[in-house]
Structures are given as C-alpha cells and as structure tokens.
Write an enzyme that holds these catalytic residues in place. Structure first.
Site, PDB file in Angstrom:
ATOM      1  CG  ASP A 281      -1.778   1.065   0.922  1.00 43.64           C
ATOM      2  OD1 ASP A 281      -2.074   1.864  -0.119  1.00 43.64           O
ATOM      3  OD2 ASP A 281      -2.997   0.589   1.561  1.00 43.64           O
TER       4      ASP A 281
HETATM    5  C1  BGC Z   1      -4.938   3.026  -0.214  1.00 45.69           C
HETATM    6  C2  BGC Z   1      -5.191   1.671  -1.528  1.00 45.69           C
HETATM    7  C3  BGC Z   1      -4.961   3.201  -2.702  1.00 45.69           C
HETATM    8  C4  BGC Z   1      -3.258   3.633  -2.572  1.00 45.69           C
HETATM    9  C5  BGC Z   1      -3.272   4.430  -3.617  1.00 45.69           C
HETATM   10  C6  BGC Z   1      -3.486   4.605  -0.216  1.00 45.69           C
HETATM   11  O1  BGC Z   1      -3.718   5.405   0.737  1.00 45.69           O
HETATM   12  O2  BGC Z   1      -4.724   2.315   1.451  1.00 45.69           O
HETATM   13  O3  BGC Z   1      -6.013   1.593  -0.918  1.00 45.69           O
HETATM   14  O4  BGC Z   1      -5.090   2.604  -3.646  1.00 45.69           O
HETATM   15  O5  BGC Z   1      -3.829   5.023  -1.539  1.00 45.69           O
HETATM   16  O6  BGC Z   1      -3.981   5.537  -3.855  1.00 45.69           O
END
Ligand code: BGC
Length: 749
Positions: A221
């Site tokens: 993530d």
């Molecule tokens: C989120 C993800 C997301 C990523 C990119 C993170 O803060 O938890 O679900 O895909 O950001 O935006």
C-alpha cells in the site's frame, strides 16, 4: 529478463517511479506502466504529483452497493467496463477491488469493502477481477490482510487467532487468488499479530505463494513499507509510491553485505518485469460513456435494498412503488436529493463523467407535481462529505411542504465516510433525524431514502416510516436508480451484505474496536457480523441477507445430496406475486453437533435468480467441499468435519424457509498423541487405547492399586481429563517418563 539486470536496476524495478508508475529500465527495454485507483472507477490523475483529483471517468457504485446486488454476473460486467476505461486511459493495473471484511460498522472504509461475510465478498470480487482482466488489465486485490479499521491504520496490530484469520479474514482473498488469479495484490498498512503485513514472510510467502500458489506481483500500500530489505525478504515485490532511492540503495547494500539473498531481489524484480510484459498485451480502446453511465444506473438499481414497505390503513398494498401516471403532488425533501452523496472520501474518490440527482430524475418520472425543500444544509457538494447543518426554517418549510403533498420522499444519510478515519457512531445526523420526525408527523405517507457508506441505525425512527429504502452510496447514476425503484421500473432485489443492528453496542466488534496502544484484539473471533448476532440470538433491525421486493416468493421443499466434491442443495422457488422479480436464494449451513466452536449458521452459497410472476424456478446451490472445512489448529490445516449438516435455504440469515439435512463424511484425521494428551484422548484413539491397555491391563486387575481408580466412575471422570504426564503422580501409577515415551512412540509410529 530481470535476472540479467544489475542489482541496482533490480532494486529500482522494485519501487515505483512516482505515485502512479513503475520504474522503467530502458537498457533492458522495460517500460513504465501506469497503476491507478480504483476500485469503483478509474481515478487517473493528469499529473503524477497530484495524488487526488482524477480525470473524468465513470463513478460506478462503490462496493457497499455492489455487494448488495449479490449478483456475480453484474460484478463481472462492472469489472469488464472498468477494463474498457482502463484501456482508454492506458492504465495497466487498477487498484481494486478492496475485499476486507467489515468487522465493525464504524470502519471508515466499509464503503469500499463488500461484506461482513467472506463468501459473499470472495464470490463477487472474483467475478469483478475476471471481468477487468478479460481486457488484459490487471486487478489489485487489496488490502492483504486484516485491514478493518482506519484508526492508527499505519501501525495498528490486528491481533487475531489463527482459526479466525484463516476462516474469516483470509478466506475471501484465498477464493479470489485461486479462482481469478489477480495480476497483483496490495498488502495492508497494518500489522497482523505484531508483524507488518508488508514485511510478513508468513503472510506473503508461506500463505499466499506457497499454500495458495500465487504467482503475480505483491505491491505495498502507498507508504506501507517501513523496511525495504525486510519487505523484499518477506516476498514483497513492489514498493509504492516511488521514487524510493534510499530504499533502493539499502537493497543494493544488503545484497553486497549478504544481508539479503540476491536471489530474492532478482526474483521480485523478475515478477515486476513479468507484470510489465503482461500489460503490453493491452490495446487502446475508446469506451461509450453513455453505455457506462447506463450500466452504473443498472447496477445501482440492483443494489438498492427495500427495507420496509408497509401498507397504510385503508391501503391494500405497500406505499411503494409510486404510480408514475398518478396526478397529485410529491414533496422531495432533503438536500441529498439535489446534492447526492454518492461516493466516499480518500483514494477512491472519483471525478464522475456526469452526475444524476434524484430530484431531477423523480421529476422526470412522474405526472405528479414535484416540489422540493432542502430540509437541512450540507457543507460540501463533492459527494464525499456533507456536514449536515440544522436550520429551523428549512425544517419548518420541509414539514409544511410534506403536509401539503400526497407523498413525502425524505432523503437523509450519513455525513461522511472516508479512508483515513473511522466513524464515531451509526446514528443519523441530528438535522436528518429532525427532518424525518417532522415530516412523518406532517404526512404519514412518507418514504425515507438513505444514502450511506456503512450501516446506520434505523431504530426507533423507522417505526413511524411506512417505506424505507437503503440507497447506500450509488455512484454517479444513483439518482436515476432511486427513481427507477420508487416508480417500479426496477423491482428491488438488493439484499443486505451487512447486518443493521438495533444499536452499536450489540455488535460483536463493539467491545474491541478500534483498540488502543497499537493493538486491537479481535475478541469477536469467528463471530463477525451476523455470525455473532445469530449465534447469540440477538434481535437486529434488519438481518444479513434481507431485502424486500414488490413481489413475493415462496419456497418449496429443499433436498440435499453430499458427494466427494461437496454438497448440492435444490429448492423450487416460486414468484407468488404479480410482478416479475428477482430473488436472492441463500444457503446457510449449520452443524449442530460440531466438535468445534462454530457460528450458528454460515452462508455457504447463494444465487440471484430472475423469476417471472407466477413462475417456479428450481434453484441449485452448490458448496465445494473445501468450503465446508474449518481450520484445525492442532493439525495446522483445513478439516472437513463429518456429521449431519443442516442446509437452511432462505431469504436472509433470519428467514429460513426450507431445511434439508445431509450426512457428510468427514476427513480422516489423527491427532498425534503426546505425553500431554489426556487419558481420555488416549482411550478414544484405537492405537492409543491399545498401548494404554498393555501398560494398565495387568494393573487394572483386582490387586492393582489403580484398580480402584478405574472402577470408580467419578475417579474415571477426573482421570480421563488428566494428561498422561500428570498421571505419574498417582500412587501405583506405572507411568514413568520412560514408559510414557515408549507409549508415545508406540501410538504414533
Ligand atoms: C490506499 C489504497 C490506495 C493507495 C493509492 C492508499 O492510501 O490505502 O487503497 O490504492 O492509497 O492511492
């Protein structure tokens, strides 16, 4: 390709170039590919530095809504449409779906997740992934794993016992990984039992790769990696976002000084290179915006759950659907009718290609006079946040309009659901409660339409409301979908994918959410959502799986057969009303005599079936044998327990219409006997009993000091519960440590 790369190039490949691209390695002909959010639309930002605002793309209904369709085919179509949009924007990987369980109704990202049930989440997400990937666009199944809250999300340790992990929190991931082969997986921010998911070799390598056979790319993530070297060693292929020059250098040094096996880095880089290669099959495409808007409307219409539709005194049928041809007047009340809440906040926030509102769609659907009053104010028109402001004048105006109309449609809901923050309660804002109260007093012919990303308490105010629609967050075409249901163009068939409790304190997660001091105990264990409510026989407002229709369905006798591949349950279902409709037939299993703790009943199969008025359809529900298994902590593996399974077929977890009982042959298991096994366990095991018999046989004779013990039922009760190693303490016992060692060898060899 990648093994020929230098260590520096390999390290670079395992982190992003920027927020939304992989790192290219030009010397090796490896281009960058674009990854972007996800999940319910393609949120491609024009500028990589821009983390949030995307270019216009279809905002499909978020998972909270799509899950309520209980329709895998619809999810496939949505995935497929997203694939078209990805191709049109040159996106190689879409960062979705999010499939974590909704452990608590307070979870800030519940709107992005499907359900409190792993089977429902897994089946729907599988089809979504297959649909998307049919376009040679990769999915990212996230957030692996146990990502169930936003409080302290980047550090919290979800402390969960292994059986609960396997049966509840990992089960949907297992299904999607093995049945849809997603190109990528995204690990969660949180820790699991003290270890960061991004650095957990057990999770990323042992479970995901070795046990489940996953071959795709595991990415982090955004910002989840605390230690690049530990992450690569654990099996994480791609750290996002980039650039992460410091981390790349740390990997190079670790390879140099032997702190990281160079084979591991090369292997992870090779996986990223293979992903880039795979993405090259994708061809440009231009999609039809109107067609996608129409699909978004269809899905939204199928997601709406009709919770209540009572007939008022003197009426023969429920208040809904409204007759589009009827003259008269309709009061549309509540700012959400004009300024819809249609998505949640955070990384999934879409910039829609267009946005329907319910007010316009209702006006266009009826011959009646439609008048509007906002009832309350909202602070933000983005659709992701709307702080409700109470205004006595607006309230009075709305109540007056309701009193002066034939029907009142009241639009209320939650103010805000977003990534990054958990909710603090499940009540409607005070201004919305006041609006419901005043309007129902002014006009009993009131329909309430909810817009919310996670469950809201409906008790006690729903008692005064004859018709109640759960409208979730429905995406850009939700306004039209609500009108479709209100006027009966769509016969509602949505079913709850999460229980609506009477109050928050009843919820199984209530006592241990969101934890403190870096830990959250999953004390609800296996009893997530309806499993907890049903097992404790707690009353709920609206049960899991529930939803009304404008027609009615009757169930015939169920029959079940068990075979080596699992179970097959059949039941005839009849549309007993006057309208064509769709029933979601649900199969819940229980094993009343189970030797292990189990939820009172668990969803094991479902089917969404179209049934014409007056017709009967024979519905077949199948359960794969693997889905019957529980995780046995003694053996560290799945086990199907034998016994009489009760197959309940019904229309919700509390509305079981037919039951068939079927005998399932269990897996043959043998728990190795040890010095710590009790005498009872030894005696229940044929080989153990034989070995014990040889030692005690003579001694149990009349002269033996143990004879009195063996002859006395009370003493035997205690002895049966005594570990062998502890029996040496009894006078006359032949169980020396040496004898026990021999017994253990004899019983297990
Ligand atoms: C989120 C993800 C997301 C990523 C990119 C993170 O803060 O938890 O679900 O895909 O950001 O935006």
């Amino acid at each position: 390709m990648a093994p020929e790369l230098s260590v520096a190039e390999q390290a670079a490949l395992t982190s992003g170039r920027d927020a939304w691209h992989t790192t290219p390695v030009e010397s090796a002909g490896i281009p960058a590919i674009t990854v972007t959010d996800g999940p319910h639309g393609v949120r491609l930002t024009a500028n990589p530095a821009d983390m949030l605002r995307g270019q216009p793309a279809t905002c499909f209904p978020p998972a909270v809504a799509t899950a309520s369709t209980w329709d895998p085919v619809l999810l496939w179509r949505m995935g497929e449409a997203l694939g078209e949009e990805c191709r049109s924007m040159d996106v190689a990987v879409l960062l979705g779906p999010g499939i974590n369980l909704k452990r608590s109704p307070l979870g800030g990202r519940n709107f992005e997740y499907f359900s409190e049930d792993p089977l429902l989440a897994g089946v729907l997400a599988t089809q979504w992934v297959l649909g998307l990937q049919s376009h040679d666009v990769g999915a990212t199944v996230k957030h692996f794993a146990v990502n169930n809250q936003e409080t302290d999300r980047m550090r919290i340790s979800a402390d969960v016992d292994e059986r609960t992990l396997r049966e509840m929190y990992l089960r949907a991931f297992h299904r999607v990984v093995t049945q849809a082969r997603p190109w990528t997986m995204m690990c969660a921010y949180n820790k699991i039992n003290g270890v960061y998911a991004s650095q957990d070799p057990w999770l990323l390598t042992q479970v995901l790769r070795d046990e489940w056979g996953y071959e795709g790319v595991i990415m982090s993530d955004w910002g989840a990696v605390a230690d690049r070297v530990a992450a690569v060693a654990a099996g994480l292929d791609l750290t996002m976002p980039g650039p992460d020059n410091g981390g790349d250098k740390a990997l190079e040094s670790a390879v140099d000084d032997g702190g990281l096996d160079k084979v591991l880095l090369a292997r992870n880089a090779a996986r990223v290179a293979a992903l880039v290669d795979k993405a090259a099959a994708r061809r440009p495409f231009s999609y039809d915006r109107d067609a996608h808007h129409a699909l978004a409307r269809e899905i939204a219409g199928r997601a709406i759950v009709l919770l209540k539709n009572d007939a008022l005194p003197g009426d023969e049928r429920g208040l809904l659907p409204l007759d589009p041809a009827a003259a008269g007047s309709i009061a549309v009340l509540g700012e959400f009718a004009r300024t819809p809440r249609y998505q949640g906040g955070g990384s999934s926030l879409m910039n829609p290609t267009r946005l329907d509102n319910a007010l316009d769609e209702i006006t266009a659907s009826t011959s009646a006079t439609v008048r509007f009053a906002p009832g309350y104010t909202v602070s933000d028109g983005l659709g992701d946040a709307a702080e409700a402001g109470q205004d006595q004048d607006l309230l009075a105006q709305a109540a007056a309009l309701a009193g002066d109309s034939d029907v009142a449609l009241v639009f209320v809901g939650s103010e805000h659901e977003t990534e990054g923050a958990d909710r603090t309660g499940i009540d409607l804002p005070a201004a919305h409660l006041a609006l419901i109260e005043q309007v129902t007093r002014a006009n009993p012919r009131t329909v309430v339409i909810l817009s919310n990303g996670a469950v809201l308490a409906t008790t006690p105010w729903d008692a005064a409301v004859p018709a109640l629609i759960e409208g979730w967050l429905l995406g850009q075409a939700g306004g039209g979908a609500i009108a479709d249901v209100l006027f009966g163009r769509v016969n509602p068939s949505g079913r709850l994918a999460e229980t609506i409790p009477l109050k928050l304190a009843d919820h199984p997660s209530y006592l241990d959410f969101p934890g403190e001091h870096g830990h959250v105990r999953y004390s609800d264990g296996l009893y997530v959502g309806y499993r907890g409510f049903d097992s404790r026989e707690l009353e709920v407002a609206y049960p899991f799986g529930f939803g009304l229709s404008y027609t009615t369905f009757g169930y015939g006798e169920a029959s079940a057969v068990s075979g080596e591949h699992g179970l097959e349950v059949r039941v005839p279902v009849t549309n007993t009303g006057e309208r064509d409709g769709r029933e979601v037939v649900q199969l819940y299993l229980s094993l009343p005599d189970s030797a292990v703790t189990r939820a009172r009943r668990e969803l094991k199969a479902f089917a969404s079936v179209d049934i014409e008025a007056g017709q009967t359809v024979e519905v077949t529900l199948t359960v794969a044998r693997d889905d019957l298994a529980y995780w046995d902590i003694r053996l560290d593996r799945w086990v199907v327990e034998g016994g009489e399974y009760h197959c309940h077929v019904g229309a919700s977890s509390r509305d079981l219409r037919a039951t068939a009982v079927v005998t399932v042959a269990g897996d043959e298991i043998r728990i190795p006997l040890t010095a710590d096994s009790t005498l009872g366990e030894w005696l229940e095991d044929p080989r153990g009993a034989q070995a014990i018999g040889q030692v005690f046989g003579g001694l149990a004779g009349e002269d033996s000091p143990m004879a009195a013990f063996f002859a006395d039922p009370t003493m035997m009760m205690f002895l049966r519960a005594t570990p062998l190693s502890r029996m040496g303490n009894f006078q006359g016992s032949p169980l020396t440590p040496e004898t026990i060692a021999k017994l253990v060898a004899a019983a297990n060899d």
